[in-house]
Write a protein that holds these residues in place. Structure first.
Motif, PDB file in Angstrom:
ATOM      1  N   VAL A 178      28.021  13.942-114.985  1.00 52.12           N
ATOM      2  CA  VAL A 178      27.345  14.004-116.381  1.00 52.12           C
ATOM      3  C   VAL A 178      25.754  13.467-115.915  1.00 52.12           C
ATOM      4  CG1 VAL A 178      29.238  13.896-117.940  1.00 52.12           C
ATOM      5  CG2 VAL A 178      28.106  11.697-117.047  1.00 52.12           C
ATOM      6  N   ARG A 179      25.528  12.789-114.873  1.00 53.35           N
ATOM      7  CA  ARG A 179      24.181  12.153-114.709  1.00 53.35           C
ATOM      8  C   ARG A 179      24.177  11.913-113.230  1.00 53.35           C
ATOM      9  NH1 ARG A 179      22.945  13.582-119.496  1.00 53.35           N
ATOM     10  NH2 ARG A 179      21.446  12.447-120.599  1.00 53.35           N
ATOM     11  N   ALA A 210      25.857  17.204-123.443  1.00 54.52           N
ATOM     12  CA  ALA A 210      26.394  16.522-122.210  1.00 54.52           C
ATOM     13  C   ALA A 210      27.904  16.263-122.221  1.00 54.52           C
ATOM     14  CB  ALA A 210      25.388  15.691-121.493  1.00 54.52           C
ATOM     15  N   LEU A 211      28.124  15.376-123.187  1.00 54.94           N
ATOM     16  CA  LEU A 211      29.343  14.612-123.589  1.00 54.94           C
ATOM     17  C   LEU A 211      30.461  14.993-124.365  1.00 54.94           C
ATOM     18  CD1 LEU A 211      28.541  10.890-122.689  1.00 54.94           C
ATOM     19  CD2 LEU A 211      29.432  12.333-121.363  1.00 54.94           C
ATOM     20  N   PHE A 270      25.460  10.513-127.909  1.00 55.38           N
ATOM     21  CA  PHE A 270      24.924  11.677-127.445  1.00 55.38           C
ATOM     22  C   PHE A 270      24.771  12.791-128.468  1.00 55.38           C
ATOM     23  CE2 PHE A 270      24.893   9.862-123.343  1.00 55.38           C
ATOM     24  CZ  PHE A 270      24.371  10.581-122.302  1.00 55.38           C
ATOM     25  N   ASP A 324      22.389  15.721-127.667  1.00 58.04           N
ATOM     26  CA  ASP A 324      22.679  16.071-126.348  1.00 58.04           C
ATOM     27  C   ASP A 324      24.116  16.344-126.236  1.00 58.04           C
ATOM     28  OD1 ASP A 324      23.152  15.792-123.553  1.00 58.04           O
ATOM     29  OD2 ASP A 324      21.565  14.462-123.171  1.00 58.04           O
ATOM     30  N   ASP A 356      31.931  20.208-113.060  1.00 61.41           N
ATOM     31  CA  ASP A 356      31.574  20.175-114.254  1.00 61.41           C
ATOM     32  C   ASP A 356      31.923  19.010-115.032  1.00 61.41           C
ATOM     33  OD1 ASP A 356      34.186  20.188-114.097  1.00 61.41           O
ATOM     34  OD2 ASP A 356      34.723  21.795-115.568  1.00 61.41           O
ATOM     35  N   ARG A 357      32.300  17.935-114.205  1.00 57.63           N
ATOM     36  CA  ARG A 357      32.545  16.624-115.052  1.00 57.63           C
ATOM     37  C   ARG A 357      31.452  15.570-114.456  1.00 57.63           C
ATOM     38  NH1 ARG A 357      34.223  19.203-118.144  1.00 57.63           N
ATOM     39  NH2 ARG A 357      36.273  19.084-119.307  1.00 57.63           N
TER      40      ARG A 357
END
Length: 386
Positions: free
Chosen positions: A218-219, A100-101, A93, A98, A215-216
């Motif tokens: 991710v998709r 996100a992770l 990512f 990205d 908030d955890r």
């Protein structure tokens, strides 16, 4: 600059890990001392950027490291693999812009340990569907209820990446997120008593309404095949690192076969070592050529993931094919080493008998042989259904 595997995993550490592997296997016990030493060595932070206290490794670096670790203790390498999958996906990512992770890399830098809670009994769609329910909560969180199998690092994980299916809307959605060990609503079964890879302690995990914080998450993805970066990242890192582990097993088995050929002697050939026997030489040469074919494929795939090469839909047959080839080659090489090594390899005290059992686990990891062949056939011939 590439990491030097012998610097990250020095010979002294590798030999200590190798020396403990038989005992863990015999006692069906988690590799606790290995784990503690690998943590101390910073191995679980290998994908974490250097500026955050990690080693800043590429996937190609970790492939070489996991081959070295697996040659010493396959079950230890396989267990650690599952933490490295999530941190490796976070690296994929990050390399593609990205964020996100990014929290995964941050948590790993702080000492958190990740487990891979994806596999489900009876779910041959793997990442493209789920039999775990994901029930939405006000505020964006979810509660997951279902059963995950082969969840490695059961005694030590502190974060589990997992997923389930939300059927509350007009279209079902697959929800991916991370749970904390200190969150109630989950439990392990003490059911890991297997033929091989015993020290990985990949116990079944029961999710009983465990909460995933907003908030955890991710998709949220549609059910079915999907080119999302998360799907690609999981598939790319999981398949490549699995291939690395089984290639490491094959490399060790070949070395043991060569050692046996020099050590064993033939009475009917005047006490000459089997290394001088043309049939044995042919068998070991054939095994070496099989293994030699995997290495450039493994390295090229890892390099292309690192370089963000866009292979488009061709990535999925390439990754499935790599995992299948590596695991099947490893089985073949271990089998040859058993034949060359003679009857001593049949005894529980011999390293080869453990490798023989450990390598069989490669049959069951996704992509299994049927799935891999279907993926490649679809790429070559188009889908079976019009």
């Amino acid at each position: 600059m590439n990491l030097d595997p012998e610097t990250v995993l020095p010979d002294e550490l590798v030999e200590r890990i190798r020396s403990r592997a038989p005992g863990y296997d015999e006692r069906n016990e988690f590799f606790r001392e290995d784990f503690d030493e690998l943590v101390e060595a910073g191995y679980l932070k290998v994908f974490v950027p250097r500026e955050a206290g990690g080693l800043g490794a590429s996937l190609a670096d970790v492939v070489r490291l996991q081959r070295r670790l697996a040659a010493a203790a396959p079950a230890t390498a396989l267990g650690i693999n599952m933490h490295l999958v999530w941190t490796g996906v976070a690296r994929v990512f990050r390399d593609r812009g990205d964020a996100a992770l990014d929290f995964v890399l941050g948590d790993a830098a702080a000492g958190e340990v990740f487990s891979f809670g994806i596999s489900e009994a009876g779910n041959d769609s793997v990442l493209f569907d789920s039999v775990t329910s994901a029930d939405p909560e006000p505020g964006g969180g979810y509660r997951l209820t279902g059963t995950k199998v082969f969840t490695s690092l059961a005694p030590v994980w502190t974060r589990m990446g997992t997923f389930g299916k939300d059927t509350s809307g007009p279209e079902p959605a697959l929800v991916y997120g991370f749970i904390r060990r200190d969150t109630p609503g989950w439990r392990h079964l003490d059911d890991w008593d297997t033929l091989g890879m015993r020290a990985s302690q990949s116990c079944t995990t029961i999710l009983d309404g465990v909460r995933v914080a907003p908030d955890r998450i991710v998709r949220r993805l549609p059910v079915g095949p999907n080119p999302d970066l998360l799907v690609f990242g999981i598939f790319a890192v999981f398949e490549t690192l699995l291939a690395a582990v089984y290639t490491g097993i094959a490399e060790r088995a070949l070395a043991l076969g060569v050692e046996a050929a020099h050590r064993r002697t033939s009475l009917k050939n005047g006490g000459r070592p089997y290394a001088k026997d043309p049939d044995v030489r042919w068998q070991l040469a054939d095994a070496a050529m099989e293994l030699d074919g995997v290495l450039p494929q493994l390295e090229r795939v890892a390099d292309d993931v690192d370089a963000c090469v866009d292979r488009g839909p061709a990535w999925f047959p390439a990754l499935s094919g790599l995992k299948h080839r590596a695991t099947e080659t490893a089985r073949s090489v271990v089998d040859t080493a058993m034949r060359v090594g003679g009857g001593g390899g049949y005894f529980r005290s011999h390293e080869l008998q453990r490798l023989y059992r450990d390598v069989l686990a490669g049959l069951y990891h996704p992509s299994d042989p049927e799935s891999a062949h279907a993926t490649v056939a679809n790429a070559l011939l188009g889908p079976l259904e019009d």
